[in-house]
Scaffold this active site. Structure first.
Site, PDB file in Angstrom:
ATOM      1  N   SER A 350       0.839  -1.196   0.000  1.00 27.33           N
ATOM      2  CA  SER A 350       0.000   0.000   0.000  1.00 27.33           C
ATOM      3  C   SER A 350       0.875   1.247   0.000  1.00 27.33           C
ATOM      4  CB  SER A 350      -0.968  -0.037   1.189  1.00 27.33           C
ATOM      5  OG  SER A 350      -1.955   0.978   1.041  1.00 27.33           O
ATOM      6  N   HIS A 352       2.810   3.171   2.032  1.00 24.40           N
ATOM      7  CA  HIS A 352       4.205   3.254   2.465  1.00 24.40           C
ATOM      8  C   HIS A 352       5.112   2.484   1.516  1.00 24.40           C
ATOM      9  CE1 HIS A 352       7.639   2.844   5.408  1.00 24.40           C
ATOM     10  NE2 HIS A 352       7.326   4.124   5.531  1.00 24.40           N
ATOM     11  N   CYS A 353       4.607   1.384   0.990  1.00 28.05           N
ATOM     12  CA  CYS A 353       5.395   0.549   0.083  1.00 28.05           C
ATOM     13  C   CYS A 353       5.735   1.258  -1.219  1.00 28.05           C
ATOM     14  CB  CYS A 353       4.649  -0.741  -0.239  1.00 28.05           C
ATOM     15  SG  CYS A 353       4.274  -1.788   1.180  1.00 28.05           S
ATOM     16  N   VAL A 354       4.909   2.202  -1.653  1.00 25.21           N
ATOM     17  CA  VAL A 354       5.099   2.823  -2.971  1.00 25.21           C
ATOM     18  C   VAL A 354       5.713   4.219  -2.878  1.00 25.21           C
ATOM     19  CG1 VAL A 354       3.211   1.484  -3.969  1.00 25.21           C
ATOM     20  CG2 VAL A 354       2.744   3.787  -3.086  1.00 25.21           C
TER      21      VAL A 354
END
Length: 368
Positions: A350, A352-354
């Site tokens: 989501s 934070h990952c991107v």
């Protein structure tokens, strides 16, 4: 560029891969450390989604959610957006309009900038970065293009880059900006990342490169998380002494026991000054979400902190509002914004990952 990294394991000194590294070559010895995410940003780096097969047929919905995320971040700070080809560039430009975005034409495999991007370090106002090896969470997907992104970013900024021979993803580490780091054994200790590297070895490695003087370990993450349990999907610092951690009340749910153990372990941990942390419980989404490869790992802990804002993923779930209620008082002075991530979670991550924050600072280069 400095040759490589002086690494100490179990009291010995290993030179990897070159033997002429001196203590002055280390970020730690030059006074560089990784700032907390809530420190002032100069910008956010992201990549634009492409390849419908990667998104199991959900690319249109993913791009719609990405556009809303990018536009929201760009209201508060500049965004640098990597686009892999002409179609991606045209699509992103059409959706983003006049948003505060700089586009970069860069070949890409995927969009998880938190993991394949650089980790920035600072010394006072000086800014540099650490370039870790990226192997797509232990060789699960293609990664050769994504592994080159930190070098590109360093070149664009004109800043120093410490290239490391070790595999490390940014989503696998949380820091409080005061020398404390959090990670999971299920991720860092897999034999597909750095075989043979122990907890003690990681402690030395992260002290030398990122200024982590106290590394704390949780056992594991969410069921069916292809990252092998990144810390940023379950447990996050919200300030130097506050940790928010995911909980699952249903004892029949496979996440229940792992989250309960993490909660108990966190309550026994102490900060850099030996003081207990303030631990806040954050619900997981109530509904079971099924994707193309089984259960999805939706979580509210994958929020992103920026200049004056926090963006929190939402899934059309009964616990969406409750998550915002828990997180809002933890970020005084920041606007806590819920945005849809129902399509993005189909890829396993989501917000934070991107994203990858670039702290405010002046690019620094080592004197010749």
């Amino acid at each position: 560029m400095f040759p490589a990294f002086r690494f100490r394991e179990a009291g010995s000194v290993l030179m990897t891969p070159m033997s002429d590294v001196t203590p002055a070559d280390l970020p730690r010895d030059l006074g560089f450390t990784m700032p907390a995410e809530w420190a002032e940003h100069a910008a956010t780096w992201m990549s634009w989604p492409a390849d419908d097969d990667l998104w199991f047929g959900h690319l249109e919905g993913v791009r719609a959610e990405f556009a809303e995320l990018v536009r929201t971040i760009a209201r508060f700070e500049p965004v640098h957006l990597l686009v892999r080809d002409e179609e991606s560039s045209a699509d992103a430009r059409a959706r983003l309009g006049r948003a505060n975005v700089t586009f970069h034409d860069v070949p890409l495999d995927d969009v998880w900038m938190r993991d394949n991007g650089p980790i920035f370090v600072k010394r006072d106002a000086d800014l540099a970065l650490v370039d870790w090896k990226f192997n797509s969470w232990g060789g699960k997907f293609n990664w050769s293009n994504d592994d080159r992104v930190p070098e590109y970013v360093a070149g664009q900024l004109g800043t120093h880059r410490w290239a490391q021979p070790f595999v490390l993803e940014g989503g696998g580490l949380e820091v409080n900006g005061r020398g404390v780091g959090l990670t999971t054994r299920s991720c860092f200790l897999t034999d597909t990342r750095n075989p043979g590297l122990t907890e003690e070895g990681y402690a030395f490695l992260l002290a030398d490169t990122l200024g982590v003087r106290k590394l704390l370990w949780l056992d594991g993450g969410l069921e069916n998380d292809h990252t092998d349990g990144h810390i940023d999907t379950i447990t996050r610092f919200t300030d130097e002494r506050t940790i928010v951690t995911s909980v699952e009340p249903n004892p029949e749910d496979p996440n229940h026991a792992v989250m309960a153990k993490n909660l108990a372990d966190l309550r026994a941990m102490t900060d850099q000054d030996g003081q207990p942390f303030r631990i806040v419980e954050l619900p997981l989404p109530a509904n079971y979400l099924e994707g193309a490869e089984g259960r999805l790992p939706p979580t509210y802990a994958n929020f992103y902190i920026g200049n004056g804002f926090v963006v929190v993923p939402q899934y059309g779930d009964p616990n969406d509002a409750r998550a915002l209620e828990v997180l809002t008082p933890l970020f005084p002075g920041r606007e806590v914004i819920g945005l849809s991530s129902r399509a993005i979670i189909e890829g396993g991550g989501s917000f934070h990952c991107v994203t990858q924050q670039q702290p405010a600072g002046t690019p620094w280069m080592q004197d010749a």
